[in-house]
Write a protein that holds these residues in place. Structure first.
Motif: not given
Length: 151
Positions: A65-71
């Motif tokens: 249940n985890t969204v992955v966002l690269g920054f």
């Protein structure tokens, strides 16, 4: 300069564009965990490996249940081309370009010395509270298994 965000703090909300030009806000993921994975600059070897590692493990993050966002502070057009080159289908990479590094600064991860972000992972709980933070040596590839173990 703001101190590095700490476990137990409310994660600052943001609105940034991803590689597709879609506006992404942290608050839109309420009820899900979110991994914010900072890489200093696109088009560098370790940064490429970092995003590819997240993409290879995308399903594992989804199962937790985890969204992955690269920054990074790169511009949205650069992120768009980079995402295509890396074949990123699941991981969204956000452009913290204008004003330069504003979100990165709010999380205490902007390096004035380099003019880019530090390399770091910030894991945010479904309630918006930071549950894990790790800053890495600029040349070190974060261990995705270590991140998954925090979930």
């Amino acid at each position: 300069m703001k101190d590095l965000i700490k476990v137990g703090e409310m994660a600052p909300d943001f609105k940034l564009k991803d590689q597709s030009g879609a506006e992404i806000s942290l608050s839109s993921f309420s009820g899900k965990k979110v991994l914010l994975s900072w890489h200093p600059l696109a088009w560098t070897a370790v940064c490429m490996d970092q995003m590819r590692s997240l993409e290879r493990n995308f399903k594992s993050f989804e199962e937790k249940n985890t969204v992955v966002l690269g920054f990074s502070i790169d511009s949205q057009p650069s992120k768009s081309v980079w995402a295509r080159v890396l074949c990123l289908d699941g991981v969204r990479i956000l452009a913290d370009f204008h004003p330069l590094g504003e979100v990165t600064k709010n999380y205490g991860l902007f390096s004035e010395e380099r003019g880019s972000s530090d390399r770091a992972n910030v894991l945010i709980g479904a309630d918006g509270i930071v549950i894990w933070v790790k800053k890495y040596d600029i040349h070190a590839l974060p261990d995705v298994e270590e991140v998954l173990a925090q979930l």
